[in-house]
Design a protein around this motif. Structure first.
Motif, short mmCIF file in Angstrom:
data_model
loop_
_atom_site.label_atom_id
_atom_site.label_comp_id
_atom_site.label_asym_id
_atom_site.label_seq_id
_atom_site.Cartn_x
_atom_site.Cartn_y
_atom_site.Cartn_z
N THR A 246 0.83 -1.21 0.00
CA THR A 246 0.00 0.00 0.00
C THR A 246 0.86 1.26 0.00
O THR A 246 0.48 2.28 -0.57
N SER A 248 3.98 1.23 -1.24
CA SER A 248 5.02 0.95 -2.25
C SER A 248 6.28 0.35 -1.65
O SER A 248 7.41 0.65 -2.09
N LYS A 283 -3.05 -5.05 -1.15
CA LYS A 283 -2.64 -3.70 -1.55
C LYS A 283 -3.89 -2.83 -1.61
O LYS A 283 -4.77 -3.03 -2.45
N PHE A 284 -3.98 -1.85 -0.70
CA PHE A 284 -5.14 -0.97 -0.64
C PHE A 284 -4.91 0.27 -1.51
O PHE A 284 -3.77 0.64 -1.79
N GLU A 285 -6.01 0.89 -1.90
CA GLU A 285 -5.90 2.07 -2.75
C GLU A 285 -5.42 3.30 -1.98
O GLU A 285 -4.84 4.21 -2.56
N ASN A 286 -5.68 3.30 -0.67
CA ASN A 286 -5.26 4.43 0.15
C ASN A 286 -5.12 4.00 1.61
O ASN A 286 -5.52 2.89 1.99
N GLN A 289 -8.39 2.94 3.63
CA GLN A 289 -8.82 1.54 3.50
C GLN A 289 -7.95 0.62 4.35
O GLN A 289 -8.46 -0.34 4.94
#
Length: 306
Positions: A246, A248, A283-286, A289
Protein backbone atom coordinates in the motif's frame (compact mmCIF):
# COMPACT_ATOMS: atom_id res chain seq x y z
CA UNK A 1 22.20 -31.82 27.41
CA UNK A 2 25.79 -31.98 26.14
CA UNK A 3 26.40 -30.39 22.72
CA UNK A 4 29.34 -31.78 20.74
CA UNK A 5 30.33 -29.71 17.71
CA UNK A 6 33.53 -31.57 16.84
CA UNK A 7 33.42 -35.35 16.54
CA UNK A 8 37.22 -35.45 16.23
CA UNK A 9 37.60 -34.28 19.83
CA UNK A 10 34.90 -36.59 21.20
CA UNK A 11 36.43 -39.41 23.25
CA UNK A 12 33.76 -40.41 25.76
CA UNK A 13 33.28 -44.17 26.05
CA UNK A 14 29.74 -44.23 27.43
CA UNK A 15 27.72 -46.31 24.92
CA UNK A 16 24.82 -44.58 23.21
CA UNK A 17 21.25 -45.09 22.08
CA UNK A 18 21.29 -42.86 19.01
CA UNK A 19 19.24 -41.61 16.10
CA UNK A 20 20.42 -39.80 12.97
CA UNK A 21 18.71 -37.09 10.96
CA UNK A 22 18.00 -33.39 10.49
CA UNK A 23 15.17 -33.34 13.05
CA UNK A 24 14.01 -30.05 11.53
CA UNK A 25 11.01 -28.93 13.53
CA UNK A 26 11.40 -31.68 16.15
CA UNK A 27 7.81 -32.55 15.18
CA UNK A 28 5.54 -35.28 16.51
CA UNK A 29 7.27 -37.93 14.40
CA UNK A 30 10.65 -36.88 15.79
CA UNK A 31 9.22 -36.83 19.31
CA UNK A 32 8.18 -40.46 18.84
CA UNK A 33 11.86 -41.26 18.19
CA UNK A 34 13.17 -39.26 21.16
CA UNK A 35 10.70 -41.03 23.44
CA UNK A 36 11.96 -44.42 22.24
CA UNK A 37 15.59 -43.35 22.60
CA UNK A 38 15.09 -42.27 26.19
CA UNK A 39 13.23 -45.46 27.05
CA UNK A 40 15.94 -47.70 25.55
CA UNK A 41 18.71 -45.67 27.19
CA UNK A 42 17.10 -46.03 30.61
CA UNK A 43 16.53 -49.77 30.18
CA UNK A 44 20.02 -50.60 28.88
CA UNK A 45 22.17 -48.14 30.86
CA UNK A 46 23.00 -46.08 27.77
CA UNK A 47 22.89 -42.35 27.09
CA UNK A 48 20.40 -40.98 24.53
CA UNK A 49 21.86 -39.06 21.61
CA UNK A 50 20.99 -37.40 18.30
CA UNK A 51 23.44 -36.97 15.43
CA UNK A 52 22.32 -34.15 13.18
CA UNK A 53 23.95 -32.06 10.47
CA UNK A 54 24.74 -28.43 9.75
CA UNK A 55 24.29 -26.99 7.26
CA UNK A 56 21.30 -28.92 5.93
CA UNK A 57 22.48 -31.37 3.21
CA UNK A 58 19.98 -29.86 0.74
CA UNK A 59 21.68 -26.48 1.14
CA UNK A 60 25.05 -28.09 0.37
CA UNK A 61 23.89 -30.04 -2.68
CA UNK A 62 21.44 -27.42 -4.01
CA UNK A 63 22.66 -23.96 -2.91
CA UNK A 64 20.14 -22.31 -5.27
CA UNK A 65 17.27 -24.16 -3.60
CA UNK A 66 16.79 -21.36 -1.00
CA UNK A 67 15.62 -23.90 1.58
CA UNK A 68 14.15 -22.37 4.73
CA UNK A 69 14.09 -24.32 7.98
CA UNK A 70 11.50 -24.81 10.71
CA UNK A 71 14.12 -24.45 13.45
CA UNK A 72 17.26 -22.45 13.99
CA UNK A 73 20.09 -24.39 15.64
CA UNK A 74 19.15 -22.75 18.95
CA UNK A 75 15.50 -23.79 18.63
CA UNK A 76 16.38 -27.36 17.64
CA UNK A 77 18.72 -27.62 20.62
CA UNK A 78 16.02 -26.29 22.94
CA UNK A 79 13.39 -28.78 21.76
CA UNK A 80 15.70 -31.81 21.82
CA UNK A 81 16.80 -30.95 25.35
CA UNK A 82 13.17 -30.41 26.34
CA UNK A 83 12.43 -33.95 25.12
CA UNK A 84 15.14 -35.46 27.29
CA UNK A 85 18.01 -36.06 24.85
CA UNK A 86 21.32 -36.22 26.72
CA UNK A 87 23.79 -35.68 23.85
CA UNK A 88 23.52 -33.68 20.63
CA UNK A 89 26.19 -34.10 17.95
CA UNK A 90 26.25 -31.23 15.43
CA UNK A 91 28.20 -32.65 12.51
CA UNK A 92 29.53 -30.29 9.86
CA UNK A 93 28.33 -31.59 6.51
CA UNK A 94 31.80 -31.18 5.03
CA UNK A 95 33.09 -32.71 1.79
CA UNK A 96 35.06 -35.37 3.67
CA UNK A 97 32.09 -36.37 5.76
CA UNK A 98 29.57 -36.48 2.92
CA UNK A 99 31.90 -38.69 0.86
CA UNK A 100 31.81 -41.49 3.42
CA UNK A 101 29.95 -44.53 2.13
CA UNK A 102 27.12 -45.92 4.22
CA UNK A 103 29.34 -48.74 5.47
CA UNK A 104 32.26 -46.41 6.29
CA UNK A 105 29.94 -44.05 8.15
CA UNK A 106 28.55 -46.96 10.13
CA UNK A 107 31.96 -48.40 11.09
CA UNK A 108 34.04 -45.22 11.53
CA UNK A 109 31.48 -42.86 13.05
CA UNK A 110 28.72 -44.88 14.70
CA UNK A 111 30.70 -47.84 16.00
CA UNK A 112 34.33 -46.77 16.46
CA UNK A 113 33.79 -43.12 17.39
CA UNK A 114 30.41 -42.96 19.11
CA UNK A 115 30.12 -46.49 20.53
CA UNK A 116 26.49 -46.81 19.46
CA UNK A 117 24.80 -49.86 20.99
CA UNK A 118 21.21 -49.15 19.94
CA UNK A 119 20.31 -47.29 16.75
CA UNK A 120 16.83 -45.98 15.94
CA UNK A 121 16.12 -44.57 12.49
CA UNK A 122 13.08 -43.10 10.78
CA UNK A 123 10.97 -45.03 8.30
CA UNK A 124 12.64 -43.47 5.23
CA UNK A 125 16.14 -42.70 6.50
CA UNK A 126 19.20 -43.21 4.29
CA UNK A 127 22.79 -42.19 4.94
CA UNK A 128 26.23 -42.18 3.34
CA UNK A 129 27.40 -41.16 -0.13
CA UNK A 130 24.75 -41.69 -2.81
CA UNK A 131 22.38 -42.85 -0.04
CA UNK A 132 24.30 -46.11 0.11
CA UNK A 133 23.26 -46.78 3.71
CA UNK A 134 19.75 -47.83 4.67
CA UNK A 135 17.90 -50.06 7.11
CA UNK A 136 18.78 -53.27 5.26
CA UNK A 137 22.51 -52.46 5.53
CA UNK A 138 22.11 -51.74 9.24
CA UNK A 139 20.26 -55.01 9.82
CA UNK A 140 22.97 -56.90 7.94
CA UNK A 141 25.88 -55.33 9.83
CA UNK A 142 24.36 -54.97 13.30
CA UNK A 143 25.38 -58.41 14.64
CA UNK A 144 28.97 -58.03 13.41
CA UNK A 145 29.30 -54.48 14.77
CA UNK A 146 27.68 -55.20 18.11
CA UNK A 147 24.62 -52.95 18.06
CA UNK A 148 20.87 -53.33 17.80
CA UNK A 149 18.81 -51.43 15.25
CA UNK A 150 15.14 -50.60 14.92
CA UNK A 151 13.13 -48.61 12.41
CA UNK A 152 10.15 -46.54 13.53
CA UNK A 153 6.99 -46.22 11.48
CA UNK A 154 5.74 -42.88 10.22
CA UNK A 155 3.22 -40.92 12.28
CA UNK A 156 0.20 -39.87 10.19
CA UNK A 157 -1.84 -36.67 10.16
CA UNK A 158 -4.96 -36.39 7.99
CA UNK A 159 -3.95 -39.49 6.06
CA UNK A 160 -0.39 -38.32 5.29
CA UNK A 161 2.95 -39.03 6.93
CA UNK A 162 4.09 -36.18 9.15
CA UNK A 163 7.34 -34.74 7.81
CA UNK A 164 9.26 -31.48 7.91
CA UNK A 165 8.32 -30.99 4.25
CA UNK A 166 4.61 -31.42 5.01
CA UNK A 167 4.87 -28.80 7.76
CA UNK A 168 6.76 -26.37 5.53
CA UNK A 169 4.05 -26.78 2.90
CA UNK A 170 1.32 -26.06 5.46
CA UNK A 171 3.08 -22.89 6.63
CA UNK A 172 3.62 -21.73 3.04
CA UNK A 173 -0.17 -21.86 2.66
CA UNK A 174 -0.81 -19.97 5.90
CA UNK A 175 -2.15 -23.11 7.62
CA UNK A 176 -0.51 -22.33 10.95
CA UNK A 177 -2.99 -24.37 13.02
CA UNK A 178 -2.39 -27.46 10.88
CA UNK A 179 1.38 -26.95 11.12
CA UNK A 180 1.10 -26.67 14.90
CA UNK A 181 -0.84 -29.93 15.13
CA UNK A 182 1.92 -31.73 13.24
CA UNK A 183 4.66 -30.05 15.25
CA UNK A 184 3.01 -30.67 18.61
CA UNK A 185 3.50 -27.01 19.52
CA UNK A 186 2.65 -23.56 18.14
CA UNK A 187 5.00 -22.39 15.38
CA UNK A 188 6.99 -19.29 16.28
CA UNK A 189 9.61 -16.86 15.04
CA UNK A 190 11.98 -14.78 17.13
CA UNK A 191 14.40 -11.94 16.60
CA UNK A 192 15.51 -8.50 17.61
CA UNK A 193 13.21 -5.48 17.36
CA UNK A 194 14.74 -3.10 14.81
CA UNK A 195 13.81 0.29 13.41
CA UNK A 196 11.46 0.35 10.42
CA UNK A 197 9.88 3.15 8.39
CA UNK A 198 7.60 4.03 11.33
CA UNK A 199 4.57 4.39 9.05
CA UNK A 200 2.40 2.42 11.47
CA UNK A 201 2.64 4.99 14.22
CA UNK A 202 1.31 7.70 11.85
CA UNK A 203 -1.94 5.74 11.37
CA UNK A 204 -2.46 4.63 14.96
CA UNK A 205 -0.92 1.17 14.59
CA UNK A 206 2.73 1.33 15.70
CA UNK A 207 4.49 -1.96 14.95
CA UNK A 208 7.62 -3.70 16.15
CA UNK A 209 9.78 -4.81 13.21
CA UNK A 210 11.34 -8.21 13.87
CA UNK A 211 14.74 -9.11 12.42
CA UNK A 212 14.32 -12.84 11.75
CA UNK A 213 17.13 -15.33 11.04
CA UNK A 214 17.43 -15.54 7.23
CA UNK A 215 17.31 -19.37 7.30
CA UNK A 216 14.08 -19.45 9.31
CA UNK A 217 10.90 -20.26 7.39
CA UNK A 218 8.26 -17.55 7.50
CA UNK A 219 4.62 -18.50 6.94
CA UNK A 220 2.76 -17.24 3.88
CA UNK A 221 2.56 -13.47 3.36
CA UNK A 222 -0.44 -12.01 5.13
CA UNK A 223 -1.83 -11.11 8.55
CA UNK A 224 -1.96 -13.36 11.62
CA UNK A 225 -3.18 -13.42 15.20
CA UNK A 226 -0.17 -14.04 17.44
CA UNK A 227 1.00 -14.35 21.01
CA UNK A 228 3.85 -11.95 21.75
CA UNK A 229 6.63 -12.57 24.26
CA UNK A 230 8.92 -9.65 25.10
CA UNK A 231 10.55 -8.40 28.32
CA UNK A 232 9.13 -11.37 30.24
CA UNK A 233 5.61 -10.33 29.22
CA UNK A 234 2.99 -12.43 27.41
CA UNK A 235 0.97 -10.10 25.19
CA UNK A 236 -1.56 -10.20 22.35
CA UNK A 237 -0.80 -9.08 18.84
CA UNK A 238 -1.54 -9.10 15.15
CA UNK A 239 1.34 -9.63 12.79
CA UNK A 240 2.00 -8.84 9.16
CA UNK A 241 4.41 -10.62 6.83
CA UNK A 242 4.87 -8.82 3.55
CA UNK A 243 6.28 -5.88 1.63
CA UNK A 244 3.74 -3.20 2.62
CA UNK A 245 2.46 -2.76 -0.96
CA UNK A 246 0.00 0.00 0.00
CA UNK A 247 2.95 2.33 0.69
CA UNK A 248 5.02 0.95 -2.25
CA UNK A 249 7.27 -1.18 -0.05
CA UNK A 250 9.75 -3.53 -1.69
CA UNK A 251 11.48 -5.36 1.16
CA UNK A 252 9.89 -8.25 3.03
CA UNK A 253 9.28 -7.40 6.66
CA UNK A 254 7.79 -9.00 9.76
CA UNK A 255 5.88 -6.47 11.85
CA UNK A 256 3.73 -7.00 14.91
CA UNK A 257 1.20 -4.62 16.43
CA UNK A 258 0.93 -5.36 20.15
CA UNK A 259 -2.47 -4.69 21.70
CA UNK A 260 -2.62 -2.40 24.75
CA UNK A 261 1.13 -1.80 24.76
CA UNK A 262 3.25 1.32 24.33
CA UNK A 263 6.70 0.52 25.76
CA UNK A 264 9.97 1.18 23.93
CA UNK A 265 11.32 -2.25 22.94
CA UNK A 266 13.90 -1.37 20.28
CA UNK A 267 16.83 -3.75 20.57
CA UNK A 268 14.87 -6.27 22.64
CA UNK A 269 14.50 -9.94 21.73
CA UNK A 270 10.91 -10.74 20.81
CA UNK A 271 9.11 -13.98 19.99
CA UNK A 272 5.71 -14.51 18.38
CA UNK A 273 3.53 -17.63 18.25
CA UNK A 274 1.27 -17.99 15.21
CA UNK A 275 -2.28 -18.68 16.36
CA UNK A 276 -4.54 -17.99 13.38
CA UNK A 277 -4.36 -16.74 9.79
CA UNK A 278 -6.40 -13.56 9.23
CA UNK A 279 -6.00 -12.84 5.51
CA UNK A 280 -3.60 -12.58 2.58
CA UNK A 281 -1.44 -9.53 2.00
CA UNK A 282 -3.59 -6.79 0.44
CA UNK A 283 -2.64 -3.70 -1.55
CA UNK A 284 -5.14 -0.97 -0.64
CA UNK A 285 -5.90 2.07 -2.75
CA UNK A 286 -5.26 4.43 0.15
CA UNK A 287 -4.33 4.57 3.84
CA UNK A 288 -7.99 5.00 4.87
CA UNK A 289 -8.82 1.54 3.50
CA UNK A 290 -5.74 0.11 5.23
CA UNK A 291 -6.79 1.61 8.57
CA UNK A 292 -10.32 0.23 8.14
CA UNK A 293 -8.90 -3.27 7.58
CA UNK A 294 -6.56 -2.93 10.57
CA UNK A 295 -9.55 -1.96 12.70
CA UNK A 296 -11.35 -5.11 11.55
CA UNK A 297 -8.26 -7.24 12.23
CA UNK A 298 -7.96 -5.75 15.70
CA UNK A 299 -11.57 -6.59 16.48
CA UNK A 300 -11.06 -10.19 15.31
CA UNK A 301 -7.87 -10.43 17.37
CA UNK A 302 -9.56 -9.12 20.52
CA UNK A 303 -12.46 -11.53 19.99
CA UNK A 304 -10.05 -14.45 19.51
CA UNK A 305 -8.28 -13.78 22.79
CA UNK A 306 -11.48 -13.08 24.70
Amino acid sequence: MKIIKNLASYSKKKPLALSIGMFDGVHIGHQHITEKLNKVAAEKNLESAILTFWPHPRIVFNPKDDLKLLNTIEEKTYFLEKHGIQNLFLQDFSEGFRNLTGEDFLRQILVEKLHVKHLIIGYDHTFGKNKSGDFSLLEKMAPECGFEVEQVEAVDFSGKHISSTQIRNALSQGKVKEAGEMLGYVYSVSGKVVHGKKIGRTIGYPTANIEVNTLKLLPKKGAYIVDVFVKDQHLKGMLSIGTNPTVSGKTLSVEVYILDFDEDIYGEEISVNFREFLHDEIKFENLEQLIQKLDEDKMRTEKYFS
